[in-house]
Design an enzyme around this catalytic site. Sequence first.
Site, PDB file in Angstrom:
ATOM      1  N   LYS A   1     -11.280  -4.992  -5.638  1.00  0.00           N
ATOM      2  CA  LYS A   1     -12.627  -5.156  -5.065  1.00  0.00           C
ATOM      3  C   LYS A   1     -13.722  -4.641  -5.988  1.00  0.00           C
ATOM      4  O   LYS A   1     -14.503  -3.738  -5.639  1.00  0.00           O
ATOM      5  CB  LYS A   1     -12.730  -4.452  -3.706  1.00  0.00           C
ATOM      6  CG  LYS A   1     -11.742  -4.939  -2.658  1.00  0.00           C
ATOM      7  CD  LYS A   1     -12.007  -4.287  -1.313  1.00  0.00           C
ATOM      8  CE  LYS A   1     -11.093  -4.769  -0.216  1.00  0.00           C
ATOM      9  NZ  LYS A   1      -9.706  -4.291  -0.319  1.00  0.00           N
ATOM     10  N   LEU A   2     -13.817  -5.247  -7.161  1.00  0.00           N
ATOM     11  CA  LEU A   2     -14.810  -4.781  -8.141  1.00  0.00           C
ATOM     12  C   LEU A   2     -16.229  -4.973  -7.598  1.00  0.00           C
ATOM     13  O   LEU A   2     -16.538  -5.989  -6.973  1.00  0.00           O
ATOM     14  CB  LEU A   2     -14.667  -5.549  -9.462  1.00  0.00           C
ATOM     15  CG  LEU A   2     -13.290  -5.578 -10.120  1.00  0.00           C
ATOM     16  CD1 LEU A   2     -13.385  -6.224 -11.506  1.00  0.00           C
ATOM     17  CD2 LEU A   2     -12.660  -4.204 -10.221  1.00  0.00           C
TER      18      LEU A   2
ATOM     19  N   GLN B   1      -8.084  -1.941  11.694  1.00  0.00           N
ATOM     20  CA  GLN B   1      -8.626  -3.286  11.575  1.00  0.00           C
ATOM     21  C   GLN B   1      -9.377  -3.631  12.867  1.00  0.00           C
ATOM     22  O   GLN B   1      -8.927  -3.302  13.961  1.00  0.00           O
ATOM     23  CB  GLN B   1      -7.507  -4.315  11.359  1.00  0.00           C
ATOM     24  CG  GLN B   1      -6.729  -4.115  10.069  1.00  0.00           C
ATOM     25  CD  GLN B   1      -7.481  -4.606   8.840  1.00  0.00           C
ATOM     26  OE1 GLN B   1      -8.690  -4.849   8.897  1.00  0.00           O
ATOM     27  NE2 GLN B   1      -6.787  -4.746   7.728  1.00  0.00           N
TER      28      GLN B   1
ATOM     29  N   LYS C   1       0.567  -7.831  -2.902  1.00  0.00           N
ATOM     30  CA  LYS C   1      -0.788  -7.346  -3.207  1.00  0.00           C
ATOM     31  C   LYS C   1      -0.704  -5.894  -3.629  1.00  0.00           C
ATOM     32  O   LYS C   1      -0.061  -5.086  -2.960  1.00  0.00           O
ATOM     33  CB  LYS C   1      -1.678  -7.470  -1.971  1.00  0.00           C
ATOM     34  CG  LYS C   1      -3.093  -6.960  -2.214  1.00  0.00           C
ATOM     35  CD  LYS C   1      -3.980  -7.219  -1.022  1.00  0.00           C
ATOM     36  CE  LYS C   1      -3.943  -6.120   0.000  1.00  0.00           C
ATOM     37  NZ  LYS C   1      -4.526  -4.835  -0.447  1.00  0.00           N
TER      38      LYS C   1
ATOM     39  N   ARG D   1      -1.931  -9.105  12.695  1.00  0.00           N
ATOM     40  CA  ARG D   1      -1.020  -8.263  13.498  1.00  0.00           C
ATOM     41  C   ARG D   1      -0.151  -9.158  14.358  1.00  0.00           C
ATOM     42  O   ARG D   1      -0.599 -10.223  14.796  1.00  0.00           O
ATOM     43  CB  ARG D   1      -1.831  -7.328  14.420  1.00  0.00           C
ATOM     44  CG  ARG D   1      -2.627  -6.248  13.687  1.00  0.00           C
ATOM     45  CD  ARG D   1      -1.720  -5.219  13.042  1.00  0.00           C
ATOM     46  NE  ARG D   1      -2.433  -4.209  12.282  1.00  0.00           N
ATOM     47  CZ  ARG D   1      -2.720  -4.265  10.972  1.00  0.00           C
ATOM     48  NH1 ARG D   1      -2.376  -5.342  10.268  1.00  0.00           N
ATOM     49  NH2 ARG D   1      -3.326  -3.273  10.374  1.00  0.00           N
TER      50      ARG D   1
ATOM     51  N   ASN E   1     -22.389  -6.650 -16.365  1.00  0.00           N
ATOM     52  CA  ASN E   1     -21.726  -6.395 -17.648  1.00  0.00           C
ATOM     53  C   ASN E   1     -20.421  -5.618 -17.457  1.00  0.00           C
ATOM     54  O   ASN E   1     -19.395  -5.945 -18.065  1.00  0.00           O
ATOM     55  CB  ASN E   1     -22.679  -5.621 -18.573  1.00  0.00           C
ATOM     56  CG  ASN E   1     -22.095  -5.445 -19.946  1.00  0.00           C
ATOM     57  OD1 ASN E   1     -21.687  -6.410 -20.588  1.00  0.00           O
ATOM     58  ND2 ASN E   1     -22.013  -4.193 -20.404  1.00  0.00           N
ATOM     59  N   THR E   2     -20.457  -4.617 -16.603  1.00  0.00           N
ATOM     60  CA  THR E   2     -19.262  -3.795 -16.356  1.00  0.00           C
ATOM     61  C   THR E   2     -18.175  -4.623 -15.693  1.00  0.00           C
ATOM     62  O   THR E   2     -16.996  -4.534 -16.051  1.00  0.00           O
ATOM     63  CB  THR E   2     -19.648  -2.590 -15.466  1.00  0.00           C
ATOM     64  OG1 THR E   2     -20.672  -1.863 -16.132  1.00  0.00           O
ATOM     65  CG2 THR E   2     -18.463  -1.680 -15.208  1.00  0.00           C
TER      66      THR E   2
ATOM     67  N   GLY F   1       0.069  -5.995   5.653  1.00  0.00           N
ATOM     68  CA  GLY F   1       0.541  -4.702   5.161  1.00  0.00           C
ATOM     69  C   GLY F   1       1.444  -4.025   6.154  1.00  0.00           C
ATOM     70  O   GLY F   1       2.639  -4.334   6.266  1.00  0.00           O
ATOM     71  N   ARG F   2       0.871  -3.104   6.954  1.00  0.00           N
ATOM     72  CA  ARG F   2       1.676  -2.248   7.834  1.00  0.00           C
ATOM     73  C   ARG F   2       2.610  -2.982   8.792  1.00  0.00           C
ATOM     74  O   ARG F   2       3.709  -2.481   9.033  1.00  0.00           O
ATOM     75  CB  ARG F   2       0.746  -1.268   8.570  1.00  0.00           C
ATOM     76  CG  ARG F   2       0.191  -0.207   7.613  1.00  0.00           C
ATOM     77  CD  ARG F   2      -1.050   0.470   8.131  1.00  0.00           C
ATOM     78  NE  ARG F   2      -2.192  -0.439   8.124  1.00  0.00           N
ATOM     79  CZ  ARG F   2      -3.427  -0.095   8.479  1.00  0.00           C
ATOM     80  NH1 ARG F   2      -3.666   1.132   8.884  1.00  0.00           N
ATOM     81  NH2 ARG F   2      -4.412  -0.979   8.424  1.00  0.00           N
TER      82      ARG F   2
ATOM     83  N   ASP G   1      -5.924  -6.219  -5.794  1.00  0.00           N
ATOM     84  CA  ASP G   1      -7.015  -6.061  -4.814  1.00  0.00           C
ATOM     85  C   ASP G   1      -7.808  -4.808  -5.171  1.00  0.00           C
ATOM     86  O   ASP G   1      -7.636  -3.760  -4.552  1.00  0.00           O
ATOM     87  CB  ASP G   1      -6.366  -5.963  -3.425  1.00  0.00           C
ATOM     88  CG  ASP G   1      -7.362  -5.693  -2.309  1.00  0.00           C
ATOM     89  OD1 ASP G   1      -8.564  -5.954  -2.492  1.00  0.00           O
ATOM     90  OD2 ASP G   1      -6.909  -5.227  -1.236  1.00  0.00           O
TER      91      ASP G   1
ATOM     92  N   ASP H   1     -19.964  -3.705  -9.284  1.00  0.00           N
ATOM     93  CA  ASP H   1     -20.731  -2.897 -10.245  1.00  0.00           C
ATOM     94  C   ASP H   1     -21.742  -3.833 -10.914  1.00  0.00           C
ATOM     95  O   ASP H   1     -21.890  -4.986 -10.504  1.00  0.00           O
ATOM     96  CB  ASP H   1     -19.760  -2.262 -11.266  1.00  0.00           C
ATOM     97  CG  ASP H   1     -20.294  -0.942 -11.841  1.00  0.00           C
ATOM     98  OD1 ASP H   1     -21.517  -0.863 -12.118  1.00  0.00           O
ATOM     99  OD2 ASP H   1     -19.497  -0.013 -12.025  1.00  0.00           O
ATOM    100  N   ILE H   2     -22.422  -3.370 -11.933  1.00  0.00           N
ATOM    101  CA  ILE H   2     -23.374  -4.254 -12.611  1.00  0.00           C
ATOM    102  C   ILE H   2     -22.605  -5.355 -13.352  1.00  0.00           C
ATOM    103  O   ILE H   2     -21.425  -5.169 -13.696  1.00  0.00           O
ATOM    104  CB  ILE H   2     -24.291  -3.468 -13.579  1.00  0.00           C
ATOM    105  CG1 ILE H   2     -23.473  -2.738 -14.637  1.00  0.00           C
ATOM    106  CG2 ILE H   2     -25.195  -2.510 -12.809  1.00  0.00           C
ATOM    107  CD1 ILE H   2     -24.322  -2.126 -15.762  1.00  0.00           C
TER     108      ILE H   2
ATOM    109  N   THR I   1     -12.671  -6.647   6.808  1.00  0.00           N
ATOM    110  CA  THR I   1     -12.236  -6.953   8.181  1.00  0.00           C
ATOM    111  C   THR I   1     -12.337  -5.721   9.086  1.00  0.00           C
ATOM    112  O   THR I   1     -12.173  -5.824  10.296  1.00  0.00           O
ATOM    113  CB  THR I   1     -10.793  -7.498   8.182  1.00  0.00           C
ATOM    114  OG1 THR I   1     -10.020  -6.732   7.263  1.00  0.00           O
ATOM    115  CG2 THR I   1     -10.760  -8.942   7.773  1.00  0.00           C
TER     116      THR I   1
ATOM    117  N   ASP J   1       0.849  -1.198   0.000  1.00  0.00           N
ATOM    118  CA  ASP J   1       0.000   0.000   0.000  1.00  0.00           C
ATOM    119  C   ASP J   1       0.884   1.247   0.000  1.00  0.00           C
ATOM    120  O   ASP J   1       1.122   1.856   1.047  1.00  0.00           O
ATOM    121  CB  ASP J   1      -0.940  -0.027   1.216  1.00  0.00           C
ATOM    122  CG  ASP J   1      -1.945  -1.164   1.118  1.00  0.00           C
ATOM    123  OD1 ASP J   1      -2.429  -1.443   0.002  1.00  0.00           O
ATOM    124  OD2 ASP J   1      -2.256  -1.780   2.154  1.00  0.00           O
TER     125      ASP J   1
END
Length: 231
Positions: free
Chosen positions: A61-62, A189, A32, A180, A67-68, A209-210, A59, A64-65, A118, A10
């Site tokens: 995180k799609l 988190q 990621k 963690r 088709n998109t 991550g962190r 990552d 939408d509708i 999370t 990130d």
Amino acid sequence: MGKDVIIACDFPGARECLDFLEQFKDRRPYIKIGMELYYATGPDLVRELKARGYRIFLDLKLHDIPNTVRRASTVLGRLGVDMLNIHAAGGSAMMAAAVEGIAQSGSGTKLIAVTQLTSISPEVLKGELLIDKPLDMVVQQYAKNAKAAGLAGVVCSPLEAGVVHAACGSDFLTVTPGVRFAGDEAGDQRRVTTPAMARELGSDYIVVGRPITSAADPVAAYERCVGEFIG
Ligand code: C5P
């Protein structure tokens, strides 16, 4: 099943990410790339890191509708990423469309669904999102929906890996952030576990991550995660 530690890169831009990964160039960990970095750099950084031999979980995180999401999944699958995620809250038709989109890309990208973030607590689920069922039950149902739609697994808390495997089988992947080290700050988190607990709970991949990227010695922090999680 190959358990692994995925480092959440990130970072605000390509330079920061590449500088960070320089320390890991002999290890080439699974990484990621999330919204911040992808929106800053676009697909070029993904292509560059794939060319350098990194395995990548994209990552985005799609949600939408159908088709998109189908069309976006085809475009992202063509980047050759190893894993891509979508929100299970988008519904079964949206998830099935994403599976079709990946198939059309001709890639072997594993598609996984976010069950509940999370960062969502049971209080927020009930009081704000007006979902009255217990968090575990929501996660389990979303995981079943994802499996039925043809997905390879879910993103969930390590605390939910057991209910997901019980509902969907042990080869249905659980990719688990919210990790963690013992005694560290949880930050934003809400449902956290240590790498060792994630292993006990049956997670297939932990996303960290962190605790690694902000550590004084990121390579040592990564090795500690690998040691605790994989042994
Ligand atoms: O820094 P930290 O270890 O909290 O990073 C966790 C990563 O996992 C972040 O990139 C976050 O966006 C991601 N993630 C999450 N919860 C989910 C899905 C992804 O924390 N349900």
